[in-house]
Design a protein around this motif. Sequence first.
Motif, mmCIF file in Angstrom:
data_model
loop_
_atom_site.group_PDB
_atom_site.id
_atom_site.type_symbol
_atom_site.label_atom_id
_atom_site.label_comp_id
_atom_site.label_asym_id
_atom_site.label_seq_id
_atom_site.Cartn_x
_atom_site.Cartn_y
_atom_site.Cartn_z
ATOM 1 N N SER A 192 9.316 -4.272 -3.680
ATOM 2 C CA SER A 192 8.733 -5.613 -3.669
ATOM 3 C C SER A 192 7.234 -5.601 -3.974
ATOM 4 O O SER A 192 6.509 -6.515 -3.580
ATOM 5 N N LYS A 193 6.759 -4.548 -4.676
ATOM 6 C CA LYS A 193 5.396 -4.501 -5.207
ATOM 7 C C LYS A 193 4.323 -4.527 -4.113
ATOM 8 O O LYS A 193 3.335 -5.264 -4.200
ATOM 9 N N ILE A 194 4.495 -3.700 -3.073
ATOM 10 C CA ILE A 194 3.460 -3.619 -2.034
ATOM 11 C C ILE A 194 2.829 -2.219 -2.022
ATOM 12 O O ILE A 194 2.179 -1.830 -1.063
ATOM 13 N N GLY A 195 3.014 -1.482 -3.123
ATOM 14 C CA GLY A 195 2.383 -0.171 -3.231
ATOM 15 C C GLY A 195 3.210 0.977 -2.707
ATOM 16 O O GLY A 195 2.704 2.098 -2.579
ATOM 17 N N THR A 196 4.483 0.725 -2.401
ATOM 18 C CA THR A 196 5.338 1.785 -1.863
ATOM 19 C C THR A 196 6.413 2.211 -2.862
ATOM 20 O O THR A 196 7.403 2.836 -2.491
ATOM 21 N N GLU A 197 6.195 1.892 -4.157
ATOM 22 C CA GLU A 197 7.210 2.192 -5.175
ATOM 23 C C GLU A 197 7.477 3.691 -5.310
ATOM 24 O O GLU A 197 8.546 4.094 -5.777
#
Length: 302
Positions: free
Chosen positions: A225-230
């Motif tokens: 969801s694009k919060i930097g945990t990809e």
Amino acid sequence: MKYSILALAALSLMACSSEVEVNYKLSETVPVELYVESIYSTFDLAGVERVGTITADYVHLDYSQNGDTTVIRRSFEIDNSRGYLKNSHPAELQWRLPVVETKGVDLRTVSIQGFDEFDSLLYRIPMPQRWRNQLLNPDYIKHLERQERHRYEMTHLLKGPVPTKGNITKILEERGRLKFGLIQIDSVVTSGFQTLDKRECLNYTVYIKEKENFPYYIWEQHVNSKIGTEKFQAYNKGLSAEYETAYRVAIDPTNGIPCQEQEIKHGVHTMVNAKTGDTATFRSSTGLERLYTYGATTPVEK
């Protein structure tokens, strides 16, 4: 544990507590409007909580009694969900089923009907096909039925005379009302009355430890969801979670119909890299609320 501390603090209230009689007797069908809201969030790499999904649904309920059997029929009315998993979180899609009927005798459910419509619901709601394929797994229906039983049981824990303020865990244990196979209840604490929907409702909180063997959708939200945990997208095996949950119920003691339910769940999730075998963890926070309002006029279709 933070919940245990709160529960132990309530012991001091027991000595000055009065008692109230709780029963589940209904002389006629009671129509209720129910608003359901759930907030799912996880924490990014900097430790900041990021809300990913907020679901909101309106459903109609009819509470009735047939002999010693409590019957709860609900029908879906309106969805107002938003966020990453608004059309795919299985625990929330259940509120969009056309009609669900739950029957219970005392503390236990005896039948649940309506979840056989879950597969057809999945084809009516727009979602990525990979999520639909996941949800078509028959195990999800079994999981949703377990959740339905869980909600019924949590709102039917009390019976007979109970202190209005205090730790009532021992009382419920002695009455055989805390025997559950899949959940571990630490304690149950009553905290007095509050006015909700012009009703005097008794509050109690159930402190629970829970485990989940395949928390796929909260993982999906966390890594996609694009919060930097990809970077954790490859950690898609060995998914599991442990939760500390405070399940608060406000109930009308005269007939057993809830006024409000709130669940606060703090989770620690484990995930494993499918290629390297490395393990990583992340935290989640889930807030669930259900608000019951008398005065509805539209009955659930039979």
